[in-house]
Design a protein around this motif. Structure first.
Motif, PDB file in Angstrom:
ATOM      1  N   GLN A 248      -0.978   6.257   8.688  1.00  0.00           N
ATOM      2  CA  GLN A 248      -1.909   5.125   8.722  1.00  0.00           C
ATOM      3  C   GLN A 248      -3.114   5.326   7.808  1.00  0.00           C
ATOM      4  O   GLN A 248      -3.781   4.357   7.443  1.00  0.00           O
ATOM      5  CB  GLN A 248      -2.375   4.880  10.158  1.00  0.00           C
ATOM      6  N   ASP A 249      -3.402   6.561   7.417  1.00  0.00           N
ATOM      7  CA  ASP A 249      -4.536   6.823   6.524  1.00  0.00           C
ATOM      8  C   ASP A 249      -4.103   6.921   5.062  1.00  0.00           C
ATOM      9  O   ASP A 249      -4.682   6.267   4.195  1.00  0.00           O
ATOM     10  CB  ASP A 249      -5.248   8.104   6.946  1.00  0.00           C
ATOM     11  N   SER A 250      -3.073   7.711   4.786  1.00  0.00           N
ATOM     12  CA  SER A 250      -2.644   7.935   3.403  1.00  0.00           C
ATOM     13  C   SER A 250      -1.619   6.918   2.926  1.00  0.00           C
ATOM     14  O   SER A 250      -1.397   6.773   1.727  1.00  0.00           O
ATOM     15  CB  SER A 250      -2.046   9.335   3.262  1.00  0.00           C
ATOM     16  N   HIS A 251      -0.960   6.214   3.852  1.00  0.00           N
ATOM     17  CA  HIS A 251       0.136   5.291   3.556  1.00  0.00           C
ATOM     18  C   HIS A 251       1.337   5.996   2.914  1.00  0.00           C
ATOM     19  O   HIS A 251       2.131   5.382   2.215  1.00  0.00           O
ATOM     20  CB  HIS A 251      -0.338   4.127   2.660  1.00  0.00           C
TER      21      HIS A 251
ATOM     22  N   GLY B  16       4.814  13.925  17.946  1.00  0.00           N
ATOM     23  CA  GLY B  16       3.404  14.130  18.227  1.00  0.00           C
ATOM     24  C   GLY B  16       2.440  13.413  17.312  1.00  0.00           C
ATOM     25  O   GLY B  16       1.225  13.416  17.569  1.00  0.00           O
ATOM     26  N   ASN B  17       2.918  12.783  16.258  1.00  0.00           N
ATOM     27  CA  ASN B  17       2.056  12.047  15.342  1.00  0.00           C
ATOM     28  C   ASN B  17       2.301  10.551  15.471  1.00  0.00           C
ATOM     29  O   ASN B  17       3.429  10.113  15.699  1.00  0.00           O
ATOM     30  CB  ASN B  17       2.297  12.487  13.905  1.00  0.00           C
ATOM     31  N   THR B  18       1.241   9.762  15.295  1.00  0.00           N
ATOM     32  CA  THR B  18       1.347   8.306  15.411  1.00  0.00           C
ATOM     33  C   THR B  18       1.469   7.689  14.025  1.00  0.00           C
ATOM     34  O   THR B  18       0.696   8.021  13.121  1.00  0.00           O
ATOM     35  CB  THR B  18       0.127   7.729  16.136  1.00  0.00           C
ATOM     36  N   TYR B  19       2.426   6.768  13.872  1.00  0.00           N
ATOM     37  CA  TYR B  19       2.676   6.142  12.578  1.00  0.00           C
ATOM     38  C   TYR B  19       2.666   4.623  12.699  1.00  0.00           C
ATOM     39  O   TYR B  19       3.077   4.065  13.717  1.00  0.00           O
ATOM     40  CB  TYR B  19       4.047   6.571  12.034  1.00  0.00           C
ATOM     41  N   GLU B  20       2.197   3.968  11.632  1.00  0.00           N
ATOM     42  CA  GLU B  20       2.362   2.529  11.495  1.00  0.00           C
ATOM     43  C   GLU B  20       3.799   2.244  11.079  1.00  0.00           C
ATOM     44  O   GLU B  20       4.488   3.112  10.517  1.00  0.00           O
ATOM     45  CB  GLU B  20       1.404   1.985  10.436  1.00  0.00           C
ATOM     46  N   ALA B  21       4.263   1.010  11.334  1.00  0.00           N
ATOM     47  CA  ALA B  21       5.680   0.735  11.104  1.00  0.00           C
ATOM     48  C   ALA B  21       5.914  -0.668  10.551  1.00  0.00           C
ATOM     49  O   ALA B  21       5.185  -1.604  10.874  1.00  0.00           O
ATOM     50  CB  ALA B  21       6.466   0.911  12.402  1.00  0.00           C
TER      51      ALA B  21
ATOM     52  N   ALA C 140       5.284  -2.239  16.456  1.00  0.00           N
ATOM     53  CA  ALA C 140       4.233  -1.430  17.073  1.00  0.00           C
ATOM     54  C   ALA C 140       4.202  -0.010  16.513  1.00  0.00           C
ATOM     55  O   ALA C 140       5.223   0.530  16.069  1.00  0.00           O
ATOM     56  CB  ALA C 140       4.456  -1.375  18.589  1.00  0.00           C
ATOM     57  N   ARG C 141       3.010   0.558  16.526  1.00  0.00           N
ATOM     58  CA  ARG C 141       2.876   1.964  16.165  1.00  0.00           C
ATOM     59  C   ARG C 141       3.776   2.799  17.062  1.00  0.00           C
ATOM     60  O   ARG C 141       4.082   2.435  18.188  1.00  0.00           O
ATOM     61  CB  ARG C 141       1.428   2.426  16.345  1.00  0.00           C
ATOM     62  N   ARG C 142       4.160   3.961  16.525  1.00  0.00           N
ATOM     63  CA  ARG C 142       5.068   4.807  17.300  1.00  0.00           C
ATOM     64  C   ARG C 142       4.731   6.273  17.071  1.00  0.00           C
ATOM     65  O   ARG C 142       4.365   6.670  15.971  1.00  0.00           O
ATOM     66  CB  ARG C 142       6.513   4.536  16.894  1.00  0.00           C
ATOM     67  N   GLN C 143       4.890   7.060  18.125  1.00  0.00           N
ATOM     68  CA  GLN C 143       4.727   8.494  18.002  1.00  0.00           C
ATOM     69  C   GLN C 143       6.067   9.155  17.710  1.00  0.00           C
ATOM     70  O   GLN C 143       7.066   8.865  18.373  1.00  0.00           O
ATOM     71  CB  GLN C 143       4.141   9.083  19.288  1.00  0.00           C
ATOM     72  N   LEU C 144       6.073  10.017  16.707  1.00  0.00           N
ATOM     73  CA  LEU C 144       7.244  10.811  16.369  1.00  0.00           C
ATOM     74  C   LEU C 144       6.794  12.250  16.204  1.00  0.00           C
ATOM     75  O   LEU C 144       5.937  12.545  15.358  1.00  0.00           O
ATOM     76  CB  LEU C 144       7.902  10.298  15.079  1.00  0.00           C
TER      77      LEU C 144
ATOM     78  N   LYS D 206       0.825  -1.206   0.000  1.00  0.00           N
ATOM     79  CA  LYS D 206       0.000   0.000   0.000  1.00  0.00           C
ATOM     80  C   LYS D 206       0.861   1.259   0.000  1.00  0.00           C
ATOM     81  O   LYS D 206       0.534   2.253  -0.656  1.00  0.00           O
ATOM     82  CB  LYS D 206      -0.939  -0.014   1.206  1.00  0.00           C
ATOM     83  N   VAL D 207       1.966   1.219   0.746  1.00  0.00           N
ATOM     84  CA  VAL D 207       2.895   2.351   0.742  1.00  0.00           C
ATOM     85  C   VAL D 207       3.471   2.540  -0.655  1.00  0.00           C
ATOM     86  O   VAL D 207       3.522   3.658  -1.184  1.00  0.00           O
ATOM     87  CB  VAL D 207       4.025   2.133   1.766  1.00  0.00           C
ATOM     88  N   LEU D 208       3.896   1.443  -1.275  1.00  0.00           N
ATOM     89  CA  LEU D 208       4.469   1.516  -2.619  1.00  0.00           C
ATOM     90  C   LEU D 208       3.445   2.033  -3.627  1.00  0.00           C
ATOM     91  O   LEU D 208       3.789   2.831  -4.517  1.00  0.00           O
ATOM     92  CB  LEU D 208       4.988   0.142  -3.038  1.00  0.00           C
ATOM     93  N   GLU D 209       2.190   1.604  -3.492  1.00  0.00           N
ATOM     94  CA  GLU D 209       1.146   2.089  -4.394  1.00  0.00           C
ATOM     95  C   GLU D 209       0.929   3.589  -4.219  1.00  0.00           C
ATOM     96  O   GLU D 209       0.734   4.318  -5.198  1.00  0.00           O
ATOM     97  CB  GLU D 209      -0.156   1.326  -4.154  1.00  0.00           C
ATOM     98  N   THR D 210       0.962   4.040  -2.981  1.00  0.00           N
ATOM     99  CA  THR D 210       0.810   5.470  -2.718  1.00  0.00           C
ATOM    100  C   THR D 210       1.901   6.280  -3.407  1.00  0.00           C
ATOM    101  O   THR D 210       1.667   7.394  -3.881  1.00  0.00           O
ATOM    102  CB  THR D 210       0.836   5.740  -1.198  1.00  0.00           C
ATOM    103  N   HIS D 211       3.075   5.683  -3.507  1.00  0.00           N
ATOM    104  CA  HIS D 211       4.218   6.381  -4.110  1.00  0.00           C
ATOM    105  C   HIS D 211       4.355   6.108  -5.610  1.00  0.00           C
ATOM    106  O   HIS D 211       5.348   6.525  -6.214  1.00  0.00           O
ATOM    107  CB  HIS D 211       5.499   6.009  -3.368  1.00  0.00           C
ATOM    108  N   GLY D 212       3.386   5.425  -6.197  1.00  0.00           N
ATOM    109  CA  GLY D 212       3.383   5.231  -7.641  1.00  0.00           C
ATOM    110  C   GLY D 212       3.390   3.787  -8.089  1.00  0.00           C
ATOM    111  O   GLY D 212       3.151   3.511  -9.269  1.00  0.00           O
ATOM    112  N   GLY D 213       3.709   2.859  -7.183  1.00  0.00           N
ATOM    113  CA  GLY D 213       3.613   1.441  -7.503  1.00  0.00           C
ATOM    114  C   GLY D 213       4.935   0.773  -7.831  1.00  0.00           C
ATOM    115  O   GLY D 213       5.787   1.336  -8.529  1.00  0.00           O
TER     116      GLY D 213
END
Length: 247
Positions: A160-163, A132-137, A126-130, A35-42
């Motif tokens: 986690q929403d936009s990937h 002040g924002n929470t990110y999937e990892a 685990a998710r992590r805050q950096l 999903k991350v790769l697709e967000t960046h163009g595939g």
């Protein structure tokens, strides 16, 4: 700003990309990374390109994406290159740091696509805050013998929403040969569209100690980024008569 002077960095960072080995890798790319790769163009779009070029701090970097042959033309005329077998230089002052340096910024600049290279294993962490924002990892590690530093590891943090890729933690073992669970931290902030792919144009290193994220300690800017469907000429990577092979 990070600059390279005769094998020394003002800020010591490092990572080494794996050499393509023709295998299918250790594990399939997980759905989250897809999903991350697709967000960046595939990933398919990335694989359609055969070469990449960019400018960085007065240097011109050229890379064949299939075999990772690399040439870095430095400001002042020196060359650091990898011909598929040997790393070579034209300036003896670069001998000490060339094996570490030649593909260092390519690997950072080709994120997140290089995280689908052969020989990679994946773990969800685990998710992590950096800041002040929470990110999937997703944690990335390498099979023994892959690349020059197979004990290197990376943790990709994405929205986690936009990937969208946002941060990268990495541990370089090039010099020590040992993993110590001591990570560096890069913020990916400025993405540009290059032939349908979202590529980073500027990255920033932050002070990082355990769970503490501090201010910016360095940055790198990628300019004039080009992706081409044709490979670079083999002649670019042939060592000249006065070149020196890096031990």
């Amino acid at each position: 700003m990070i600059k390279y002077f005769g094998g020394l960095f003002l800020i010591v960072v490092g990572c080494t990309s794996p050499k393509p080995d023709g295998s299918d890798g250790i594990a399939a790319v997980p759905v989250a990374l897809q999903k991350v790769l697709e967000t960046h163009g595939g990933l398919d779009r990335w694989k359609s390109f055969q070469s990449m070029e960019y400018d960085m701090e007065g240097e011109h970097h050229q890379i064949n994406l299939s075999d990772r042959k690399t040439r870095v033309d430095k400001e002042g005329g020196g060359i650091v290159a990898f011909d598929g077998e040997n790393v070579w230089v034209t300036d003896s002052a670069d001998l000490q740091g060339a094996r570490f340096y030649y593909n260092l910024f390519f690997y950072f600049g080709a994120m997140p696509f290089v995280l689908a290279d052969p020989g990679i294993s994946y773990d969800t962490v685990a998710r992590r805050q950096l800041l002040g924002n929470t990110y999937e990892a997703i944690r990335i590690s390498y099979a023994d013998g892959v690349g020059q530093s197979s004990r290197d590891s990376y943790i990709l943090f994405y929205d986690q929403d936009s990937h969208q890729m946002e941060w990268l933690m990495y541990e370089s073992t090039f010099h020590s040969g040992k993993a110590r669970n001591e990570y560096n931290l890069i913020h990916y902030r400025d993405w540009v569209l290059v032939n349908g792919l979202q590529m980073p144009s500027k990255i920033q290193w932050h002070y990082f100690d355990g769970d503490s994220v501090g201010g910016v300690t360095g940055d790198a800017t990628f300019e004039q980024i080009e992706l081409r469907e044709s490979a670079l000429s083999d002649s670019l990577f042939v060592m000249p008569a006065d070149g020196l092979v890096v031990p």
